[in-house]
Motif scaffolding. Structure first.
Motif, PDB file in Angstrom:
ATOM      1  N   HIS A 164      28.886  33.871  34.851  1.00  0.00           N
ATOM      2  CA  HIS A 164      29.409  35.141  35.317  1.00  0.00           C
ATOM      3  C   HIS A 164      30.695  35.549  34.612  1.00  0.00           C
ATOM      4  N   GLY A 165      31.509  34.552  34.278  1.00  0.00           N
ATOM      5  CA  GLY A 165      32.735  34.870  33.564  1.00  0.00           C
ATOM      6  C   GLY A 165      32.425  35.577  32.255  1.00  0.00           C
ATOM      7  N   TYR A 166      31.355  35.157  31.610  1.00  0.00           N
ATOM      8  CA  TYR A 166      31.027  35.782  30.339  1.00  0.00           C
ATOM      9  C   TYR A 166      30.545  37.216  30.528  1.00  0.00           C
ATOM     10  N   VAL A 167      29.888  37.496  31.661  1.00  0.00           N
ATOM     11  CA  VAL A 167      29.495  38.879  31.949  1.00  0.00           C
ATOM     12  C   VAL A 167      30.753  39.741  32.035  1.00  0.00           C
ATOM     13  N   GLY A 168      31.791  39.180  32.669  1.00  0.00           N
ATOM     14  CA  GLY A 168      33.056  39.898  32.717  1.00  0.00           C
ATOM     15  C   GLY A 168      33.648  40.067  31.339  1.00  0.00           C
ATOM     16  N   PHE A 169      33.485  39.044  30.502  1.00  0.00           N
ATOM     17  CA  PHE A 169      34.034  39.098  29.145  1.00  0.00           C
ATOM     18  C   PHE A 169      33.364  40.201  28.328  1.00  0.00           C
ATOM     19  N   ILE A 170      32.067  40.411  28.551  1.00  0.00           N
ATOM     20  CA  ILE A 170      31.348  41.474  27.834  1.00  0.00           C
ATOM     21  C   ILE A 170      32.077  42.805  28.004  1.00  0.00           C
ATOM     22  N   LEU A 201      43.350  39.936  43.017  1.00  0.00           N
ATOM     23  CA  LEU A 201      43.198  40.111  41.565  1.00  0.00           C
ATOM     24  C   LEU A 201      42.947  41.569  41.226  1.00  0.00           C
ATOM     25  N   GLU A 202      42.072  42.207  42.008  1.00  0.00           N
ATOM     26  CA  GLU A 202      41.759  43.599  41.713  1.00  0.00           C
ATOM     27  C   GLU A 202      42.976  44.496  41.935  1.00  0.00           C
ATOM     28  N   MET A 203      43.723  44.190  42.974  1.00  0.00           N
ATOM     29  CA  MET A 203      44.920  44.986  43.230  1.00  0.00           C
ATOM     30  C   MET A 203      45.976  44.731  42.148  1.00  0.00           C
ATOM     31  N   LEU A 204      46.052  43.474  41.706  1.00  0.00           N
ATOM     32  CA  LEU A 204      46.981  43.141  40.625  1.00  0.00           C
ATOM     33  C   LEU A 204      46.665  43.987  39.400  1.00  0.00           C
ATOM     34  N   ASP A 205      45.370  44.080  39.098  1.00  0.00           N
ATOM     35  CA  ASP A 205      44.930  44.885  37.961  1.00  0.00           C
ATOM     36  C   ASP A 205      45.359  46.343  38.152  1.00  0.00           C
ATOM     37  N   LEU A 206      45.117  46.851  39.357  1.00  0.00           N
ATOM     38  CA  LEU A 206      45.421  48.253  39.651  1.00  0.00           C
ATOM     39  C   LEU A 206      46.926  48.521  39.562  1.00  0.00           C
ATOM     40  N   VAL A 207      47.695  47.629  40.190  1.00  0.00           N
ATOM     41  CA  VAL A 207      49.149  47.795  40.204  1.00  0.00           C
ATOM     42  C   VAL A 207      49.698  47.711  38.774  1.00  0.00           C
ATOM     43  N   PRO A 237      37.033  38.888  33.381  1.00  0.00           N
ATOM     44  CA  PRO A 237      36.141  37.766  33.701  1.00  0.00           C
ATOM     45  C   PRO A 237      36.485  37.110  35.039  1.00  0.00           C
ATOM     46  N   ILE A 238      37.773  37.019  35.336  1.00  0.00           N
ATOM     47  CA  ILE A 238      38.170  36.358  36.586  1.00  0.00           C
ATOM     48  C   ILE A 238      37.820  37.226  37.780  1.00  0.00           C
TER      49      ILE A 238
END
Lengths: 161, 249, 391
Positions: free
Chosen positions: C175-181, C249-255, C197-198
């Motif tokens: 799954h991490g690689y799907v995120g990497f794509i 993690l998602e909020m970290l990305d957003l912030v 990926p994370i």
């Protein structure tokens, strides 16, 4: 360790199913590798990670625009007229359209190019537009000619008055 | 026997066509197949675009479409008109490209903005992100520096289209494979220029060969301030723009 | 002159979206696989005994979804018949080229192997007792070895443990690689982040755990068997933990995006407030993240009756499954709605009866359940009327 004290033979007997499984997996891997070797396109990777044959396929596409050098080989008069005027650097086909079929034909007159639609043709380049470079000749055609065709005054091959 | 010049051209043209059909006709015509007449290792293709010469006529877009049979609604090259307004010190571009400018542009009369045309095409990047992501090797940089697609090998996964920062790729609606500017590879490998350069009335775009020491590109790059599109993408783009405004993306 | 659905300026080739509903489904399905497997490994490797009742169920769920995972990709390809080229000439610089290999590895070396080792005693037992076609299938599955002596089962257990230990990083890889794509596409600022990926991994775990939890409760209901509340409580606890990490993690990305506010920010910000407002802010973040997190937190903090807890878990599980789907949608579709010139937006409409349309997507989501039912018939995950598998 479960096989501690037991012989190696016992261990192998008790993991016989795993050895069979390993055999199945290895057989599968071999089949995969064999098929793979058989199917990889020939010469793949000669220049890089691709089929070099693709280069030839792309190069075989027929040409539509014969190119300026080809046009002037026959059309001397027009070429001379054009060369002495402001359109010297406008290629013939830029106005007359793609003429490779005409140039390569046994009888070029059978593939006679159609005359350009002057009303639209000239305006595409010369209609006044703020985004065009200021030094480029441009007019508001409605004011400039009042609807008269451009070539009623200008000679397209050498467009001075 | 007297041959007119027209006849000679006709014969020459036919030979050219035959030669380009490839090795199959080698015996018949005696002409070398293109792969031998043309040495890939001796060329490194790119383009220079002079923004200050582009008049937005759309000739390049039409020529490309005619030459390459580009499907309707998709573009291997297109022209954008920028109108950059200054809003409180901020450069705000307003951009349009009606149908890729295949019919040119409706005239703009706005005098209060900075306006200019930007022709776009594949940048034939050296470190091409589209080539990097292709899972099977169906798109590649040719030995003479042209980014091409092998339409007989492409899966149609469209990863390359996502990876191109410039929007130069599309999925061909009939072939169902990725499609893009070939820099008229079929023309430049037989001594012609690209269809867009051939038909540019002002010489705003010029095909260049970086490996040819006599190519005017060397003088051009030495004497002008040039830029590539989105240089921060570090794709190694080989289409150089003269007088490119900072607002162009 | 304006193109329908387009606002502002798009590069002319950008108007049409390249990756549609099926590419939304693909990370969703592989996420369920990876998540279900990681739940199964909780019992196996981390000795969380409470989730034992879902161990086999989780493995079969993972397998059912893994078998379907390549289908959306296959259907989306312009030339599905050429997909084998991924195995013939994989391009080492392409993240996508690794899919075939990661998939095969995960399918054969991890999942099938672990299921086989887990079920071997049952398979041998059924090979001895069943007749006809069923008997033949079981006989083939034994690979001709009927040895289920305690000593051989001890070896199986050790190998199974090793496979699970290898399986966890493999599930991460899958799954991490799907995120990497997505995360490695530098041209696309909505995708391009090393967090991708994370984030994909944790959202995968969240969706897989929620999926198995809902499935366990549904299967128990259908079988009229009692739901093991200790098991469901434990799963819910792990769901809560992973979900908190995922959301952080998602909020970290957003912030981070909002604070850095690079050149893409104005464009992406506008997109989130318009075209993605419903699917991202309302659906994904509010309804399917904050609400389930609140429900899960309250089950952790307060004493709530069993029946109520069950209902809360069910609602939570279903909301999470919708929410993670919305997350995939917002990543995949959202990443294609804005122009790489940051000057305009296009729109996306799901077609109904097209190759990549809604009908196909629905069929692809039903298929894993059909496979699951077949697998359950073939390899019952719980003791049936017959004797319990010896372990």
């Amino acid at each position: 360790m479960p096989w501690k004290g037991g012989t190696l033979r016992q261990f192998f007997r008790n993991s016989g199913h795993l050895i069979r499984l390993a055999a199945v997996l290895i057989a599968g891997l071999c089949v995969f590798l064999l098929i793979r070797t058989a199917l990889i396109p020939k010469a793949f990777g000669k220049y890089g990670h691709y089929s070099p044959g693709a280069l030839d396929v792309i190069r075989q596409r027929p040409v539509s625009y014969a190119g300026q050098d080809t046009c002037v080989m026959c059309h001397d008069g027009e070429a001379k007229e054009r060369a002495s005027g402001r359109h010297a650097h406008v290629a013939c086909e830029a106005c007359h359209g793609p003429q490779a079929a005409h140039a390569n034909a046994d009888d070029p007159s059978a593939h006679k190019p159609r005359l350009p639609d002057v009303a639209n043709l000239c305006r595409r380049c010369h209609e006044k537009d703020a985004a065009k470079p200021a030094h480029f000749p441009q007019v508001v055609t409605a004011e400039h000619s009042g609807g008269a065709a451009c070539n009623s005054c200008h000679q397209p091959h050498n467009p001075h008055l | 026997m007297e041959l007119s010049r027209r006849d000679l051209i006709t014969i020459g043209g036919k030979l050219l066509v035959l030669a380009s059909v490839g090795a199959a006709f080698e015996e018949i015509t005696g002409a070398a197949p293109p792969s031998e007449a043309y040495k890939m290792a001796e060329h490194w293709w790119g383009m220079i675009v002079d923004i200050d010469k582009c008049i937005g006529c759309g000739n390049c877009v039409r020529a490309c479409s005619n030459e390459n049979g580009v499907p309707k609604g998709y573009f291997r090259t297109w022209v954008e008109r920028y109108e950059v307004e200054n809003v409180d010190g901020r450069q705000e571009p307003h951009v349009e490209s009606p149908n890729g400018a295949i019919d040119g542009f409706p005239p703009s009369t706005r005098q209060d903005v900075k306006s200019f045309y930007v022709p776009k095409l594949c940048n034939h990047c050296v470190d091409s992100p589209c080539v990097q992501v292709c899972p099977v090797g169906a798109t590649f940089v040719s030995p003479d520096g042209v980014v091409l697609v092998d339409e007989n090998y492409c899966l149609g996964c469209r990863y390359c289209i996502q990876a191109c920062p410039y929007g130069c790729r599309y999925l061909h609606p009939e072939k169902r494979t990725a499609d893009k500017c070939t820099l008229c590879y079929h023309r430049i490998t037989q001594g012609l220029t690209t269809a867009c350069c051939e038909n540019c009335p002002t010489g705003a775009r010029q095909l260049v060969d970086f490996k040819n020491p006599k190519d005017p590109v060397h003088e051009f790059l030495r004497t002008n301030k040039v830029e590539v599109l989105k240089p921060y993408m570090a794709t190694g783009a080989k289409v150089y723009y003269k007088d490119l405004d900072g607002s162009v993306r | 002159m304006a193109i329908p659905g387009v606002e502002g300026f798009m590069y002319p080739n950008e108007v049409e979206l390249q990756w549609g509903l099926l590419i939304v489904l693909y990370p969703y399905i592989t996420g369920l696989v990876a998540g279900a497997f990681i739940l199964a490994s909780l019992e196996r490797v981390f000795k969380v005994e409470a989730v034992r009742p879902t161990y086999r169920l989780a493995l079969l769920t993972a397998l059912a979804f893994l078998l379907v995972a390549p289908l959306p990709l296959q259907l989306h390809l312009g030339h599905p018949e050429r997909s084998m080229e991924m195995y013939l000439t994989p391009h080492t610089s392409s993240a996508m080229a690794m899919f075939g290999f990661v998939y095969l590895w995960y399918l054969t070396v991890v999942l099938l192997l672990e299921i086989w080792l887990e079920y071997r005693a049952d398979i041998v037992h059924m090979a001895r007792t069943s007749t006809g076609l069923k008997g033949l299938i079981y006989k083939a599955l034994t690979l001709g070895s009927m040895n289920v002596s305690p000593a051989s089962r001890v070896i199986d257990d050790k190998v199974g443990y090793a496979v699970t230990v290898i399986g966890i990083p493999s599930a991460f890889l899958l799954h991490g690689y799907v995120g990497f794509i997505f995360g490695s596409v530098k041209a696309n600022p909505w995708w391009s982040t090393p967090l991708m990926p994370i984030v994909f991994l944790f959202s995968a775990m969240v969706s897989g755990i929620a999926g198995v939890m809902v499935l366990y409760m549904a299967v128990m209901k259908a079988k009229k068997m009692p739901i093991d509340m200790r098991c469901v409580d434990t799963i819910a606890k792990y769901l809560f933990y992973t979900f908190v990490i995922d959301f952080s993690l998602e909020m970290l990305d957003l912030v981070h995006r909002t604070y850095e506010a690079d050149e893409s920010f104005r464009s992406l910000n506008f997109m989130v407030h318009t075209r993605l407002w419903g699917s991202q802010v309302i659906l994904q973040i509010f309804l399917c993240t904050l609400v389930p997190l609140a429900l899960l937190a309250s089950t952790q903090l307060f004493r709530i009756g069993e029946a109520k807890r069950r209902a809360m878990y069910l609602i939570t599980g279903l909301l999470v499954l919708v929410g993670i789907f919305a997350m995939r949608w917002n990543v995949v579709i959202g990443g294609q709605l804005f122009s790489k010139s940051f000057l305009g937006y296009t729109s996306f409409k799901v077609q109904f009866a097209a190759r990549e349309g809604l009908l196909t997507a629905i069929a692809l989501m039903i298929l894993p359940f059909a496979i699951f039912v077949a697998l359950v018939k073939l390899l019952p995950p719980w003791p049936e009327t017959t004797e319990a598998p010896g372990d």
